[in-house]
Design a protein around this motif. Structure first.
Motif, PDB file in Angstrom:
ATOM      1  N   LEU A  96      -4.040   5.695  -1.137  1.00  0.00           N
ATOM      2  CA  LEU A  96      -3.706   4.382  -0.595  1.00  0.00           C
ATOM      3  C   LEU A  96      -3.632   3.329  -1.693  1.00  0.00           C
ATOM      4  CD1 LEU A  96      -6.055   4.748   2.432  1.00  0.00           C
ATOM      5  CD2 LEU A  96      -3.590   4.510   2.571  1.00  0.00           C
ATOM      6  N   ARG A  97      -3.861   3.755  -2.899  1.00  0.00           N
ATOM      7  CA  ARG A  97      -3.858   2.871  -4.076  1.00  0.00           C
ATOM      8  C   ARG A  97      -4.873   1.752  -3.941  1.00  0.00           C
ATOM      9  NH1 ARG A  97       2.219   3.020  -6.697  1.00  0.00           N
ATOM     10  NH2 ARG A  97       2.569   5.201  -6.231  1.00  0.00           N
ATOM     11  N   ARG A 106       0.850  -1.168   0.000  1.00  0.00           N
ATOM     12  CA  ARG A 106       0.000   0.000   0.000  1.00  0.00           C
ATOM     13  C   ARG A 106       0.891   1.224   0.000  1.00  0.00           C
ATOM     14  NH1 ARG A 106       1.423   0.520   4.433  1.00  0.00           N
ATOM     15  NH2 ARG A 106       0.745   2.639   4.157  1.00  0.00           N
ATOM     16  N   ALA A 107       0.266   2.380  -0.028  1.00  0.00           N
ATOM     17  CA  ALA A 107       1.070   3.534  -0.336  1.00  0.00           C
ATOM     18  C   ALA A 107       0.470   4.786   0.262  1.00  0.00           C
ATOM     19  CB  ALA A 107       1.162   3.684  -1.843  1.00  0.00           C
ATOM     20  N   ALA A 121      -0.675   8.568  -4.706  1.00  0.00           N
ATOM     21  CA  ALA A 121      -1.483   7.935  -5.747  1.00  0.00           C
ATOM     22  C   ALA A 121      -0.610   7.543  -6.929  1.00  0.00           C
ATOM     23  CB  ALA A 121      -2.565   8.901  -6.214  1.00  0.00           C
TER      24      ALA A 121
END
Ligand SMILES: Cc1cc2nc3c(=O)[nH]c(=O)nc-3n(C[C@H](O)[C@H](O)[C@H](O)COP(=O)(O)OP(=O)(O)OC[C@H]3O[C@@H](n4cnc5c(N)ncnc54)[C@H](O)[C@@H]3O)c2cc1C
Lengths: 305, 791
Positions: free
Chosen positions: A62-63, A18-19, A22
């Motif tokens: 959060l992709r 996750r991130a 974007a």
């Protein structure tokens, strides 16, 4: 932070890939409904409309979603504004949560929405989040989608095949699933005008102000004197969709709101609701809270709230 | 205290005065310099791939695609960093028998908690680094997971560290041998098992670091959002083999720390290594969800405790077993056992009884590490003690105030040694109790409660006395072999234009360290506070010291500044005396002017002295060398710790149908010794109380059976918010320590220490008519409704 739904998804999957930034995407600002629909069609399914962005932007960061194209619909005039149309109030999909609080037409003709609005998130989010976005997302913990059910509202949808209207009762299908097809836009929501012989009540139980509720409920009743001729009651945060409790409604129609009747209505709730398993709020507890809330709101309604 | 340090009506008397923090305006104006905002030329960004498993073998890692992505400069695994970084072990010698596995920045072959960083990517931007993370393939093989305390202690159960005998990190026992006897002869015994939810600090600014290694100079500069730059200078130097003088750690503005930012984090160590491998600045900022799975957690305890009393309600003995689970490693360099150690040593601290036994067991499990967080161990010790005292009160038939008044150590009975070995110089429980009774208007509160109860409204009133550990000496860490200083250093200079600059080793995290230091310097020198500049947080500029943790900034840092300033003043007056042909003792400094000590007649502004000393030293008598810069170090001596005390009170209402709790009002009477700045002390108390109230009602890291954190976002992990917080009424009692001239003790943790205990007591008080009790925090609606058997 995202909606209750998305947060649940991301909290559970927290340690997956996750991130916080974007993935790259293109951006298009639509001036008309047609432009927006057209842009979506041309991008295939790989596009998202963006309204207030209060749910979509966190999901992008959060992709959890990574569309190739964002279509900004906030400059489409046709989707804006609140006005009377016959015996309904037309609320443009772009109406922001804060306008639910400030717009006099809403306070007068859709007081249930006005009463629910302060419970939706916090001022900064209400300044951007839109009614249409909230209904399109159909988070079962959200206030407004449930209130469209209580109000018997109609949702106006524009799509490649033209315009149509769907009753709120037919709109919410399952978790994250509505009558809205990919590439379709909610343009407005039509709400029957509030009348002199009607009463309403709204409240929710939450651990902190502004949080998604443990359980919430809104209702609107048409009365002759003390007798209830018609009532619509809708709960949120009780299952996969906003939930109308028709069994409870049936116990109340034609009756007066005395203690006995309220107890009967509370007793009927169990067959209308089936709260999901949850680590923090077990189903039995949620049902208990729904009963308490129902009792309190019917009490208010009886007092002519 | 004989001569009071302060008389607020003389000029420049700042000790005891509420003056605003000089840096508050800068921060409010958005001019803060946070590491999060820092951009250096040629800076790259790191992101980490994290383990989805709580316990698994790393079978293989494929980084080829990630490495090939445009904009990616480095993809590093555990093996890459192990080549340049030596492992660390989170044990200390004075915790006999404690164990913990060695740690590296990234794991070599096994992950031990869900969320552990596994692979690092360094790229042109964070977004590109995150793109690359999606291209990395790690093949894991699941291993049995150790999650809850009971299964961790099961013989023959899964092990966090295969090859070890069990999951025990540390065991310790205190026992004066008389407990069984005391219980055998007790008239009353109360007993309870308490559970405390794991929670975490949730700072506004997450952890942030920018490491910059310059291979041409062999120099490492680390901009680090930390409380303890000197500790990290030492660690980076030793683990990366760079001479200490070539490691510079800069800790400027920081968006909150609460103890969370003084531990070694794997990502931070990795970022230093990545910068060394690349020879470029590398930045890493934990995002909020990373914070939840990688910042230290705290307070995961289960305590069984009992208390024996005589017929009149005199406490005779306590017997305690504390089990605490700390994650897969003990944290470095302060360990993860200090919390449990403080729990068993602080239990019962306000009271007079002598018979005590406590067992502490510290256990490994597959979760992120726990360690020191604001009020380390205090809230647990306080909740256990104070709830038992309330249970005893109702058993014996005494009011909560009465049983405490009967049992606290008398204010005139000091010095005292607690049954757990702590030495108390002077505390003021009796005075605090009395004052709390007044500010709560206790009689009226009880009357109102009785009245409302008749109408079905259930209010509760709870009080909780506490003792706080402050001003730690080397007995805290130094004796265990940790290179963590308990002394502080200050360098004070008179500038050429007659102002004062103070470089000091204590650091600022928003609590007002710089403000109180400037107050002390201005007060002691005789100068307007605006003319004092305080500089903190840069190992290349400020002298080595302990910095800020465990409530030592005011007590130790403040005393350092006081003594340094007095030395500077002596030097200034010596030069003044030469110029004015007087005895130094006949002179004083008031408002930047040298005056006759007796008459206060102005003689010479200090900027004149500075001008002469710096620019016309030729006019001073031969042999004079003006020393207008003074450096001074101070380490606490005398008592190993300066204990403080106080008592809190809480008034709340329980909705017995919904289980929701409304906090109505909170009260605290606190004794931190000399109050330097009442406004800052009060805000420390308020902030601390709010953190304690968060623990009481909201905060908990909830895990699934497979060791996944279930609520690792701010939507699901509830922190206290303004709407739910009550007004907080504050009063003070001042018992300065005689160990220092300043007399100040710490105050940063007092609010947190007893807030949850007083809420726990108040909720149980509210539930008293129902025969329902609660012994677990956070007190959620589910727990209240369960206790009331509503579902
Ligand atoms: C901290 C926080 C707390 C919150 N708390 C609450 C709360 O208590 N209660 C609550 O109800 N909500 C809450 N929200 C959510 C908020 O109300 C969102 O604004 C709302 O859910 C979505 O509206 P939006 O205009 O921001 O939609 P966006 O985020 O822009 O879009 C959401 C989704 O709807 C689609 N969409 C948007 N508009 C349309 C349209 N007209 N036609 C078709 N599809 C559309 C988008 O494509 C996207 O998939 C919270 C949000 C945050 C960040």
């Amino acid at each position: 932070m995202v909606t209750n739904l998305a947060s649940r998804l991301m909290s559970r999957g927290i340690s997956r890939k996750r991130a916080v930034k974007a993935r790259a995407f293109s951006y298009f600002r639509a001036a008309t409904i047609d432009q927006a629909l057209d842009a979506h069609a041309r991008a295939g399914d790989d596009a998202r409309f963006i309204a207030g962005g209060q749910s979509l932007v966190p999901a992008l960061s959060l992709r959890l979603q990574a569309p190739r194209l964002l279509i900004d619909i906030t400059h489409i005039d046709e989707m804006r504004g609140v006005r009377r149309e016959g015996d309904t109030l037309r609320i443009g999909a772009l109406t922001r949560h804060c306008e639910m609080l400030s717009e006099p037409l809403i306070a007068e003709f859709a007081p249930l929405l006005h009463a629910a609005a302060p419970f939706v998130a916090h001022p900064a989010i209400r300044n951007r989040g839109t009614f249409g976005g909230s209904v399109a997302l159909a988070d079962p913990a959200s206030e407004f989608p449930a209130m469209t059910l209580a109000l018997g509202a109609e949702i106006e949808i524009a799509g490649p095949a033209g315009h149509r209207r769907v009753k709120a009762d037919d709109f919410f299908i399952d978790l994250c699933e509505t009558a809205l097809q990919p590439g379709e836009l909610i343009t407005a929501i039509y709400v029957p005008l509030f009348k002199a012989d009607q009463r309403f009540a709204f409240d929710e139980l939450a651990r902190r102000r502004g949080d998604y509720a443990l359980v919430g409920c809104g209702m609107i009743a048409t009365c002759t004197g003390e007798r209830i001729d018609d009532i619509r009651i809708s709960f949120f945060s009780v299952g996969n969709t906003p939930t109308r409790v028709k069994g409870v409604e049936a116990t109340l129609i034609g009756a007066r709101l005395d203690a006995e009747r309220i107890a009967a209505a509370q007793g009927a709730l169990e067959s209308d609701l089936a709260p999901p398993e949850s680590d923090e709020v077990p189903p039995a507890m949620r049902l208990h809270l729904a009963r308490v809330l129902l009792g309190r709101l019917l009490g208010h309604l009886g007092e002519g709230a | 205290m004989s001569a009071p340090l302060t008389s607020l009506d003389r000029p420049n008397s700042y000790i005891g005065r509420s003056v605003p923090r000089p840096n508050a305006k800068r921060l409010l104006a958005g001019r803060g310099r946070y590491v999060s905002d820092l951009r250096l030329p040629r800076m790259l960004h790191a992101a980490f791939l994290r383990s989805p498993h709580a316990h698994a073998k790393i079978v293989s890692i494929n980084i080829d695609e990630a490495r090939a992505l445009e904009g990616v400069h480095l993809v590093a695994t555990g093996a890459d960093l192990a080549k340049i970084c030596t492992p660390w072990t989170g044990t200390l010698d004075h915790f006999k028998g404690m164990t913990s596995a060695p740690q590296l920045p990234l794991p070599l072959d096994r992950v031990v908690w869900a969320g552990q960083a596994v692979v690092a990517v360094v790229a042109e931007s964070r977004a590109i680094a995150e793109d690359a993370l999606e291209l990395i393939e790690v093949d894991y093989e699941d291993l049995p997971v150790v999650v809850d305390i009971d299964s961790a202690r099961e013989a023959g159960g899964p092990l966090v560290n295969p090859g070890t005998a069990n999951n025990t990190c540390f065991r310790s026992q205190l026992d004066n041998g008389t407990v069984d006897d005391a219980f055998a002869h007790a008239a009353h015994v109360v007993e309870e098992e308490f559970t405390f939810g794991r929670h975490t600090a949730v700072t506004l600014e997450p952890r942030a670091i920018v490491a910059e290694y310059d291979p041409s100079a062999g120099m490492l500069t680390v901009h680090h959002g930390t409380q303890t730059p000197y500790q990290f200078q030492d660690l980076y130097s030793r683990h990366y083999g760079i001479p200490e003088a070539r490691v510079r750690v800069i800790a400027t503005d920081i968006g909150g720390s609460f103890g969370m930012k003084l531990h070694v984090y794997h990502e931070d160590m990795a970022v230093v290594g990545l910068s060394i491998l690349l020879g470029r600045p590398v930045k890493y900022l934990a995002d909020r969800m990373e914070s939840f799975v990688s910042d230290i957690h705290a307070r995961d305890h289960r305590v069984r405790a009992r208390m024996a009393l005589d017929a009149k309600g005199e406490i005779l003995a306590m017997d305690v077993v504390d089990l605490t689970a700390i994650g897969a490693f003990s944290t470095y360099p302060r360990t993860s056992v200090v919390e449990g150690n403080q729990v068993i040593r602080l239990i019962g601290a306000p009271y007079r009884f002598r018979n005590y036994r406590a067992t502490l067991e510290v256990i490994f499990q597959n979760k992120v590490q726990t360690s020191q967080y604001r009020a380390v161990g205090h809230p647990i010790a306080c909740a256990v003690t104070e709830r038992l005292v309330d249970m005893a009160a109702s058993k014996v038939g005494l009011d909560p105030f009465v049983i405490r008044a009967q049992n606290v150590i008398a204010d005139d009975a000091y010095p005292q040694t607690s049954p757990t070995g702590y030495r108390f110089e002077a505390l003021s429980h009796q005075a605090c109790l009395k004052r709390l009774h007044e500010i709560m208007d206790y009689g009226s509160l009880r009357a109102e409660q009785a009245d409302l109860r008749k109408r079905g409204v259930y209010r509760g009133i709870g009080i909780a006395a506490f003792v706080e550990i402050t001003n730690p000496s080397p007995a805290f860490y130094g004796v265990g072999g940790a290179r963590i200083s308990s002394q502080d250093g200050a360098i004070v200079s008179l500038t050429p234009s007659g102002e004062v600059r103070c470089l000091i080793s204590v650091t600022e995290q928003g609590q007002g360290t710089e403000a109180i230091i400037s107050q002390i310097v201005a007060d002691q020198l005789g100068l307007a506070q605006e003319r004092v500049k305080v500089i903190t947080g840069d190992t290349e500029v400020t002298p080595h010291g302990g910095a800020t943790w465990a409530c030592r900034g005011a007590g130790i840092g403040g005393e350092t500044a006081l003594q340094a300033t007095r030395a500077l003043k002596r030097n200034i007056l010596e030069i003044a005396a030469l110029i004015l042909q007087e005895q130094p003792s006949a002179l004083d400094i008031v408002d930047g002017e040298v005056v006759d000590a007796a008459t206060r007649k102005q003689r010479l502004p200090i900027f004149e002295i500075a001008r002469i000393a710096y620019f016309r030293s030729d006019t001073l008598p031969p042999g004079t060398q003006a020393q207008l810069t003074v450096s001074h170090h101070f380490a606490p001596q005398g008592y190993p710790f300066a204990f403080t005390n106080g008592i809190q009170g809480c008034s709340l209402e329980v909705d017995v149908e919904t289980g929701l709790i409304k906090l109505l009002k909170h009260f605290i009477v606190e004794d931190c010794g000399r109050v330097i700045n009442p406004m800052l002390v009060d805000e420390q108390l308020r902030g601390g109380i709010v953190q304690g109230l968060g623990a009481a009602l909201f905060e908990e890291c909830r895990y699934s059976e497979t060791g996944q954190l279930m609520n690792g976002s701010l939507a699901d992990y509830l922190v206290p918010m303004p709407m739910e917080m009550p007004d907080i009424v504050i009063a003070h009692v001042e018992t300065p320590t005689a160990d220092t001239e300043l007399g100040a003790k710490g105050v940063g943790e007092a609010g947190t220490a007893a807030a949850s205990a007083s809420v726990l007591n108040a909720v149980n008080d509210a539930l008293a008519p129902f025969d329902a009790t609660i012994s677990s925090i956070p007190i959620t609606p589910a727990k209240v409704l369960k206790a009331l058997k509503r579902f």
